[in-house]
Design a protein around this motif. Structure first.
Motif, PDB file in Angstrom:
ATOM      1  N   PRO A 271       0.806  -1.231   0.000  1.00 51.54           N
ATOM      2  CA  PRO A 271       0.000   0.000   0.000  1.00 51.54           C
ATOM      3  C   PRO A 271       0.833   1.273   0.000  1.00 51.54           C
ATOM      4  O   PRO A 271       0.443   2.269  -0.602  1.00 51.54           O
ATOM      5  N   ALA A 272       1.990   1.245   0.691  1.00 48.73           N
ATOM      6  CA  ALA A 272       2.825   2.448   0.776  1.00 48.73           C
ATOM      7  C   ALA A 272       3.975   2.433  -0.220  1.00 48.73           C
ATOM      8  O   ALA A 272       4.652   3.445  -0.399  1.00 48.73           O
ATOM      9  N   GLY A 273       4.233   1.283  -0.859  1.00 46.79           N
ATOM     10  CA  GLY A 273       5.373   1.185  -1.756  1.00 46.79           C
ATOM     11  C   GLY A 273       6.691   1.299  -1.017  1.00 46.79           C
ATOM     12  O   GLY A 273       7.650   1.876  -1.528  1.00 46.79           O
ATOM     13  N   LEU A 274       6.749   0.749   0.198  1.00 47.21           N
ATOM     14  CA  LEU A 274       7.933   0.878   1.042  1.00 47.21           C
ATOM     15  C   LEU A 274       8.671  -0.443   1.206  1.00 47.21           C
ATOM     16  O   LEU A 274       8.056  -1.509   1.297  1.00 47.21           O
ATOM     17  N   VAL A 275       9.993  -0.357   1.219  1.00 43.98           N
ATOM     18  CA  VAL A 275      10.844  -1.465   1.641  1.00 43.98           C
ATOM     19  C   VAL A 275      11.674  -0.950   2.805  1.00 43.98           C
ATOM     20  O   VAL A 275      12.437   0.009   2.658  1.00 43.98           O
ATOM     21  N   THR A 276      11.516  -1.568   3.969  1.00 43.59           N
ATOM     22  CA  THR A 276      12.166  -1.095   5.186  1.00 43.59           C
ATOM     23  C   THR A 276      13.045  -2.186   5.772  1.00 43.59           C
ATOM     24  O   THR A 276      12.640  -3.349   5.849  1.00 43.59           O
ATOM     25  N   PHE A 277      14.236  -1.800   6.204  1.00 48.02           N
ATOM     26  CA  PHE A 277      15.175  -2.727   6.849  1.00 48.02           C
ATOM     27  C   PHE A 277      15.357  -2.300   8.299  1.00 48.02           C
ATOM     28  O   PHE A 277      15.515  -1.102   8.587  1.00 48.02           O
ATOM     29  N   VAL A 278      15.341  -3.271   9.210  1.00 44.88           N
ATOM     30  CA  VAL A 278      15.513  -2.979  10.632  1.00 44.88           C
ATOM     31  C   VAL A 278      16.461  -3.996  11.249  1.00 44.88           C
ATOM     32  O   VAL A 278      16.642  -5.106  10.718  1.00 44.88           O
ATOM     33  N   GLU A 279      17.091  -3.595  12.345  1.00 40.22           N
ATOM     34  CA  GLU A 279      17.799  -4.551  13.193  1.00 40.22           C
ATOM     35  C   GLU A 279      16.707  -5.194  14.042  1.00 40.22           C
ATOM     36  O   GLU A 279      16.037  -4.508  14.822  1.00 40.22           O
ATOM     37  N   ALA A 280      16.509  -6.513  13.878  1.00 41.52           N
ATOM     38  CA  ALA A 280      15.289  -7.149  14.364  1.00 41.52           C
ATOM     39  C   ALA A 280      15.196  -7.260  15.878  1.00 41.52           C
ATOM     40  O   ALA A 280      14.094  -7.272  16.425  1.00 41.52           O
ATOM     41  N   GLU A 281      16.329  -7.348  16.578  1.00 41.90           N
ATOM     42  CA  GLU A 281      16.264  -7.574  18.022  1.00 41.90           C
ATOM     43  C   GLU A 281      15.633  -6.394  18.743  1.00 41.90           C
ATOM     44  O   GLU A 281      14.759  -6.564  19.607  1.00 41.90           O
ATOM     45  N   ASN A 282      16.046  -5.175  18.407  1.00 40.91           N
ATOM     46  CA  ASN A 282      15.531  -3.972  19.059  1.00 40.91           C
ATOM     47  C   ASN A 282      14.681  -3.119  18.124  1.00 40.91           C
ATOM     48  O   ASN A 282      14.269  -2.015  18.494  1.00 40.91           O
ATOM     49  N   MET A 283      14.421  -3.624  16.930  1.00 45.73           N
ATOM     50  CA  MET A 283      13.645  -2.899  15.922  1.00 45.73           C
ATOM     51  C   MET A 283      14.279  -1.546  15.589  1.00 45.73           C
ATOM     52  O   MET A 283      13.596  -0.565  15.322  1.00 45.73           O
ATOM     53  N   THR A 284      15.602  -1.491  15.597  1.00 47.12           N
ATOM     54  CA  THR A 284      16.306  -0.272  15.225  1.00 47.12           C
ATOM     55  C   THR A 284      16.196  -0.050  13.720  1.00 47.12           C
ATOM     56  O   THR A 284      16.572  -0.926  12.940  1.00 47.12           O
ATOM     57  N   PRO A 285      15.649   1.086  13.275  1.00 46.39           N
ATOM     58  CA  PRO A 285      15.544   1.332  11.834  1.00 46.39           C
ATOM     59  C   PRO A 285      16.921   1.443  11.192  1.00 46.39           C
ATOM     60  O   PRO A 285      17.807   2.113  11.713  1.00 46.39           O
ATOM     61  N   LEU A 286      17.094   0.781  10.062  1.00 44.14           N
ATOM     62  CA  LEU A 286      18.344   0.874   9.309  1.00 44.14           C
ATOM     63  C   LEU A 286      18.173   1.783   8.092  1.00 44.14           C
ATOM     64  O   LEU A 286      18.914   2.750   7.921  1.00 44.14           O
ATOM     65  N   PHE A 287      17.181   1.468   7.252  1.00 44.02           N
ATOM     66  CA  PHE A 287      16.958   2.283   6.055  1.00 44.02           C
ATOM     67  C   PHE A 287      15.610   1.915   5.449  1.00 44.02           C
ATOM     68  O   PHE A 287      15.163   0.770   5.560  1.00 44.02           O
ATOM     69  N   SER A 288      14.980   2.901   4.809  1.00 46.66           N
ATOM     70  CA  SER A 288      13.727   2.677   4.083  1.00 46.66           C
ATOM     71  C   SER A 288      13.838   3.228   2.672  1.00 46.66           C
ATOM     72  O   SER A 288      14.382   4.321   2.465  1.00 46.66           O
ATOM     73  N   PHE A 289      13.326   2.454   1.729  1.00 50.23           N
ATOM     74  CA  PHE A 289      13.184   2.911   0.344  1.00 50.23           C
ATOM     75  C   PHE A 289      11.699   3.123   0.066  1.00 50.23           C
ATOM     76  O   PHE A 289      10.867   2.305   0.480  1.00 50.23           O
ATOM     77  N   CYS A 290      11.367   4.202  -0.623  1.00 52.32           N
ATOM     78  CA  CYS A 290       9.986   4.442  -1.033  1.00 52.32           C
ATOM     79  C   CYS A 290       9.892   4.358  -2.549  1.00 52.32           C
ATOM     80  O   CYS A 290      10.397   5.217  -3.268  1.00 52.32           O
TER      81      CYS A 290
END
Length: 328
Positions: A271-290
């Motif tokens: 729906p948003a056209g987003l690809v998001t990467f996170v560090e999964a243990e603490n949900m730390t955002p790494l980068f998002s592409f729109c």
């Protein structure tokens, strides 16, 4: 707009917790004041008791001295002070029992219940936070790797949940969908709508790439577009020599992280056209592409990397991926 609404909701939650804490503490403080007041009363009564004891002792002393002066018989001399002494001792013990400070205490059962309820509240809140973890994991989708797309130097596990580099070129059919230069493999499943989330275990690895790709990513030859993120068909995060880089369309984005993460999350939202990467243990955002709008279905794509001088031999693993035979 949505940011402001979420901030207000968090403020309301904090206000509700602060008010509940205020009420709880006010009740405890009220009971503590009552207990202190009772202890003060006991201290006053004990002071009075001490004075009465001193007066009784004075009377006993006077009585003993008087009997000594009149030289009564021995039995009278011994019996009277002893009788008076026992009566005084009984009074003292009775008053001490009734004014024992240990008899003043807070309702321990109630206190334990309050502590238990607050602990349950903590467990509930902890189970729901971070909220982004709860939300993101609700988008988890099961995938497994397609061995028919794997480069010949990749060993795909029987369950399709991991890829491991081998320095031996395996004799595999040269299928149209197989990568023959880049060490890539993609998932069997492709997704065209909704939101999907995967976690990838990269523990102990010094080189890896992972992301999502359209099915039309080039797979043959040395063209740079075969690499994840180097063309318009894929999005990825790469880790190499302690540095993280996000890639799409051949454009690198250096990420400000130096810690070697163990698990990476990949979230794609159609729906948003987003690809998001996170560090999964603490949900730390790494980068998002729109991307705005995806033009095709998306597959999970992995590259475990070469052995990197013998220090990158661990597999890259999809967490909780099902077996290809689970649905049979």
């Amino acid at each position: 707009m949505i940011r402001g609404k979420i901030i207000r909701k968090y403020q309301e939650i904090q206000a509700a917790l602060d008010e509940d804490l205020r009420i709880t503490l006010s009740h405890l403080e009220m009971e503590e004041r009552a207990a202190v007041s009772a202890l003060d009363g006991l201290m006053e009564r004990n002071c009075s008791l001490i004075q009465e004891i001193e007066q009784d002792l004075d009377r006993l002393t006077v009585a003993i001295m008087a009997q000594t002066d009149t030289e009564p018989d021995t039995m009278s001399l011994l019996s009277y002070p002893k009788q008076q002494d026992m009566e005084t001792l009984d009074r003292v013990m009775d008053l001490l029992n009734r004014t024992d400070p240990s008899s003043v205490s807070l309702d321990e059962v109630k206190a334990d219940q309050i502590l238990s309820l607050t602990n349950n509240m903590l467990l509930l809140i902890s189970s729901q936070t971070p909220i982004i973890r709860k939300l993101t994991k609700s988008y988890s989708s099961e995938v497994y790797l397609d061995p028919e797309t794997a480069h010949p130097k990749l060993i795909i596990s029987p369950k399709g949940d991991s890829a491991t580099f081998t320095d031996t070129w395996q004799q595999l059919p040269d299928l149209p969908g197989r990568f023959d230069t880049t060490l890539n493999v993609i998932s069997v499943q492709g997704f065209n709508f909704g939101r999907h989330y995967w976690e990838i275990d990269v523990t102990g690895k010094t080189y890896w790439e992972l992301g999502v790709t359209y099915p039309n990513i080039p797979r043959k030859g040395t063209t740079e577009h075969c690499w994840l993120g180097r063309g318009a068909e894929s999005w990825c995060v790469e880790f190499f020599d302690g540095e993280y880089t996000a890639w799409h369309g051949g454009v690198p984005h250096q990420l400000p992280f130096t810690k070697r993460f163990c698990r990476i999350g990949v979230l794609c939202s159609f729906p948003a056209g987003l690809v998001t990467f996170v560090e999964a243990e603490n949900m730390t955002p790494l980068f998002s592409f729109c991307a705005g709008t995806f033009s095709d279905g998306l597959h999970l794509a992995l590259c475990p990397g070469h052995d990197h001088n013998g220090i990158n031999t661990n597999p890259i693993v999809i967490c909780n991926a099902p077996s290809p035979t689970d649905d049979l």
